[in-house]
Design a protein around this motif. Structure first.
Motif, PDB file in Angstrom:
ATOM      1  N   LYS A   1       5.520  -3.916 -12.590  1.00 39.61           N
ATOM      2  CA  LYS A   1       5.815  -3.762 -11.155  1.00 39.61           C
ATOM      3  C   LYS A   1       4.589  -3.265 -10.381  1.00 39.61           C
ATOM      4  O   LYS A   1       4.673  -3.027  -9.178  1.00 39.61           O
ATOM      5  CB  LYS A   1       6.963  -2.769 -10.972  1.00 39.61           C
ATOM      6  CG  LYS A   1       8.283  -3.279 -11.503  1.00 39.61           C
ATOM      7  CD  LYS A   1       9.406  -2.327 -11.105  1.00 39.61           C
ATOM      8  CE  LYS A   1      10.692  -2.758 -11.764  1.00 39.61           C
ATOM      9  NZ  LYS A   1      11.465  -1.631 -12.267  1.00 39.61           N
TER      10      LYS A   1
ATOM     11  N   ALA B   1       0.938  -3.714  -8.812  1.00 43.51           N
ATOM     12  CA  ALA B   1      -0.101  -4.661  -8.391  1.00 43.51           C
ATOM     13  C   ALA B   1      -1.428  -4.174  -8.957  1.00 43.51           C
ATOM     14  O   ALA B   1      -1.752  -2.986  -8.832  1.00 43.51           O
ATOM     15  CB  ALA B   1      -0.148  -4.712  -6.870  1.00 43.51           C
TER      16      ALA B   1
ATOM     17  N   TYR C   1      -0.570  -2.143  -0.378  1.00 43.74           N
ATOM     18  CA  TYR C   1      -1.089  -0.860  -0.856  1.00 43.74           C
ATOM     19  C   TYR C   1      -2.541  -0.669  -0.428  1.00 43.74           C
ATOM     20  O   TYR C   1      -3.294  -1.634  -0.308  1.00 43.74           O
ATOM     21  CB  TYR C   1      -0.977  -0.761  -2.376  1.00 43.74           C
ATOM     22  CG  TYR C   1       0.460  -0.803  -2.843  1.00 43.74           C
ATOM     23  CD1 TYR C   1       1.365   0.160  -2.422  1.00 43.74           C
ATOM     24  CD2 TYR C   1       0.910  -1.810  -3.684  1.00 43.74           C
ATOM     25  CE1 TYR C   1       2.689   0.119  -2.817  1.00 43.74           C
ATOM     26  CE2 TYR C   1       2.232  -1.861  -4.090  1.00 43.74           C
ATOM     27  CZ  TYR C   1       3.113  -0.892  -3.653  1.00 43.74           C
ATOM     28  OH  TYR C   1       4.424  -0.944  -4.035  1.00 43.74           O
TER      29      TYR C   1
ATOM     30  N   ALA D   1      -4.767   1.147  -2.233  1.00 46.38           N
ATOM     31  CA  ALA D   1      -5.600   1.089  -3.446  1.00 46.38           C
ATOM     32  C   ALA D   1      -4.720   0.729  -4.635  1.00 46.38           C
ATOM     33  O   ALA D   1      -3.538   1.090  -4.667  1.00 46.38           O
ATOM     34  CB  ALA D   1      -6.259   2.444  -3.679  1.00 46.38           C
TER      35      ALA D   1
ATOM     36  N   PRO E   1      -3.261   9.737  -4.694  1.00 51.88           N
ATOM     37  CA  PRO E   1      -1.950   9.157  -4.355  1.00 51.88           C
ATOM     38  C   PRO E   1      -1.219   8.546  -5.547  1.00 51.88           C
ATOM     39  O   PRO E   1      -0.008   8.423  -5.531  1.00 51.88           O
ATOM     40  CB  PRO E   1      -2.267   8.088  -3.315  1.00 51.88           C
ATOM     41  CG  PRO E   1      -3.741   7.901  -3.338  1.00 51.88           C
ATOM     42  CD  PRO E   1      -4.371   9.090  -4.009  1.00 51.88           C
ATOM     43  N   PHE E   2      -1.959   8.164  -6.591  1.00 54.14           N
ATOM     44  CA  PHE E   2      -1.283   7.699  -7.803  1.00 54.14           C
ATOM     45  C   PHE E   2      -2.087   8.085  -9.040  1.00 54.14           C
ATOM     46  O   PHE E   2      -3.300   8.317  -8.968  1.00 54.14           O
ATOM     47  CB  PHE E   2      -1.016   6.181  -7.781  1.00 54.14           C
ATOM     48  CG  PHE E   2      -2.247   5.321  -7.853  1.00 54.14           C
ATOM     49  CD1 PHE E   2      -2.741   4.886  -9.067  1.00 54.14           C
ATOM     50  CD2 PHE E   2      -2.911   4.914  -6.697  1.00 54.14           C
ATOM     51  CE1 PHE E   2      -3.869   4.076  -9.152  1.00 54.14           C
ATOM     52  CE2 PHE E   2      -4.039   4.103  -6.763  1.00 54.14           C
ATOM     53  CZ  PHE E   2      -4.514   3.682  -7.989  1.00 54.14           C
TER      54      PHE E   2
ATOM     55  N   ILE F   1       2.103   3.456 -13.409  1.00 56.75           N
ATOM     56  CA  ILE F   1       1.547   4.532 -12.572  1.00 56.75           C
ATOM     57  C   ILE F   1       2.643   5.538 -12.219  1.00 56.75           C
ATOM     58  O   ILE F   1       3.831   5.225 -12.280  1.00 56.75           O
ATOM     59  CB  ILE F   1       0.915   3.996 -11.249  1.00 56.75           C
ATOM     60  CG1 ILE F   1       1.950   3.222 -10.418  1.00 56.75           C
ATOM     61  CG2 ILE F   1      -0.302   3.154 -11.527  1.00 56.75           C
ATOM     62  CD1 ILE F   1       1.447   2.868  -9.015  1.00 56.75           C
TER      63      ILE F   1
ATOM     64  N   ARG G   1       2.829   9.568  -5.821  1.00 57.81           N
ATOM     65  CA  ARG G   1       3.150  10.829  -5.138  1.00 57.81           C
ATOM     66  C   ARG G   1       4.614  10.829  -4.706  1.00 57.81           C
ATOM     67  O   ARG G   1       5.300  11.832  -4.770  1.00 57.81           O
ATOM     68  CB  ARG G   1       2.275  10.949  -3.896  1.00 57.81           C
ATOM     69  CG  ARG G   1       1.418  12.157  -3.910  1.00 57.81           C
ATOM     70  CD  ARG G   1       0.621  12.234  -2.642  1.00 57.81           C
ATOM     71  NE  ARG G   1      -0.725  12.660  -2.958  1.00 57.81           N
ATOM     72  CZ  ARG G   1      -1.774  12.443  -2.196  1.00 57.81           C
ATOM     73  NH1 ARG G   1      -1.654  11.759  -1.079  1.00 57.81           N
ATOM     74  NH2 ARG G   1      -2.949  12.891  -2.547  1.00 57.81           N
ATOM     75  N   ARG G   2       5.087   9.653  -4.267  1.00 53.80           N
ATOM     76  CA  ARG G   2       6.474   9.538  -3.819  1.00 53.80           C
ATOM     77  C   ARG G   2       7.453   9.975  -4.918  1.00 53.80           C
ATOM     78  O   ARG G   2       8.370  10.763  -4.685  1.00 53.80           O
ATOM     79  CB  ARG G   2       6.760   8.083  -3.434  1.00 53.80           C
ATOM     80  CG  ARG G   2       8.172   7.831  -2.921  1.00 53.80           C
ATOM     81  CD  ARG G   2       8.426   6.324  -2.868  1.00 53.80           C
ATOM     82  NE  ARG G   2       7.448   5.642  -2.054  1.00 53.80           N
ATOM     83  CZ  ARG G   2       7.599   5.400  -0.744  1.00 53.80           C
ATOM     84  NH1 ARG G   2       8.705   5.772  -0.143  1.00 53.80           N
ATOM     85  NH2 ARG G   2       6.658   4.781  -0.067  1.00 53.80           N
TER      86      ARG G   2
HETATM   87  P1  AMP Z   1       3.502   6.174  -2.735  1.00 49.94           P
HETATM   88  O1  AMP Z   1       3.559   7.565  -3.247  1.00 49.94           O
HETATM   89  O2  AMP Z   1       4.703   5.342  -3.056  1.00 49.94           O
HETATM   90  O3  AMP Z   1       3.098   6.131  -1.274  1.00 49.94           O
HETATM   91  O4  AMP Z   1       2.307   5.449  -3.519  1.00 49.94           O
HETATM   92  C1  AMP Z   1       1.044   6.047  -3.532  1.00 49.94           C
HETATM   93  C2  AMP Z   1       0.010   5.014  -3.847  1.00 49.94           C
HETATM   94  O5  AMP Z   1       0.232   4.467  -5.155  1.00 49.94           O
HETATM   95  C3  AMP Z   1      -0.012   3.792  -2.943  1.00 49.94           C
HETATM   96  O6  AMP Z   1      -0.756   4.033  -1.773  1.00 49.94           O
HETATM   97  C4  AMP Z   1      -0.720   2.781  -3.813  1.00 49.94           C
HETATM   98  O7  AMP Z   1      -2.110   3.017  -3.801  1.00 49.94           O
HETATM   99  C5  AMP Z   1      -0.179   3.120  -5.190  1.00 49.94           C
HETATM  100  N1  AMP Z   1       0.994   2.310  -5.531  1.00 49.94           N
HETATM  101  C6  AMP Z   1       2.314   2.629  -5.343  1.00 49.94           C
HETATM  102  N2  AMP Z   1       3.130   1.674  -5.822  1.00 49.94           N
HETATM  103  C7  AMP Z   1       2.309   0.699  -6.320  1.00 49.94           C
HETATM  104  C8  AMP Z   1       2.537  -0.579  -6.966  1.00 49.94           C
HETATM  105  N3  AMP Z   1       3.775  -1.055  -7.194  1.00 49.94           N
HETATM  106  N4  AMP Z   1       1.458  -1.305  -7.322  1.00 49.94           N
HETATM  107  C9  AMP Z   1       0.198  -0.826  -7.115  1.00 49.94           C
HETATM  108  N5  AMP Z   1      -0.080   0.357  -6.532  1.00 49.94           N
HETATM  109  C10 AMP Z   1       0.954   1.117  -6.130  1.00 49.94           C
END
Ligand code: AMP
Length: 144
Positions: A23, A25, A45, A47, A114-115, A128, A131-132
């Motif tokens: 899942k 990228a 995204y 990065a 952030p990841f 990965i 942060r979410r």
């Molecule tokens: P989030 O905490 O969901 O905002 O994700 C933080 C960061 O993780 C994003 O800005 C992306 O750089 C990276 N990221 C989150 N989900 C993905 C994904 N499915 N594929 C690649 N990078 C991701």
């Protein structure tokens, strides 16, 4: 009062929080830059991880890395996208953890990143932690 420090949450495994590799990228070292830009724009995204042919983490690439590399004196030189590969402009600095490590480490790393890339015993890419998902777990924990 409940604190994070003495809470069991810090010793939790991270496995259930991982966004699995299929899942995520990502791009590879040898990909041309226009392909990387396409993936970044389409995924939305900022990065994403960079992997090698053996599916091991080598770094990360962002829209800012790409735009910096094609910034001319007076304009953005889009035609230069074909001149570079991902490995020419990516950053090798990316936080990483083993999939068996604990939530406490993930929380600490997520302060500045952030990841976090998660690796298996043989260093292959597993997925990965975002942060979410880290903040969501803390929120659930304190809501109890
Ligand atoms: P989030 O905490 O969901 O905002 O994700 C933080 C960061 O993780 C994003 O800005 C992306 O750089 C990276 N990221 C989150 N989900 C993905 C994904 N499915 N594929 C690649 N990078 C991701």
């Amino acid at each position: 009062m409940q604190t994070l420090k003495n809470s069991q949450i810090m010793d939790n495994e991270i496995k259930q929080l991982i966004v699995s590799d299929e899942k995520v990228a990502h791009v590879q070292l040898e990909n041309p830059l226009d392909h990387a830009l396409l993936i970044l724009i389409k995924s939305g995204y900022t990065a994403i991880p960079v992997l090698d042919k053996s599916y091991r983490v080598q770094g990360q690439i962002s829209k800012a890395h790409i735009l910096d590399s094609i910034l001319g004196i007076e304009r953005i030189e889009m035609e230069r996208l074909h001149d570079y590969k991902v490995k020419d402009v990516m950053s090798p600095k990316v936080p990483r953890m083993h999939k068996d490590e604990t939530f406490g480490k993930a929380l600490m790393l997520s302060i500045n990143h952030p990841f976090v890339c998660i690796e298996d015993h043989d260093h292959s890419f597993v997925g990965i932690l975002t942060r979410r998902s880290i903040l969501a777990l803390i929120h659930r924990h304190f809501e109890k």
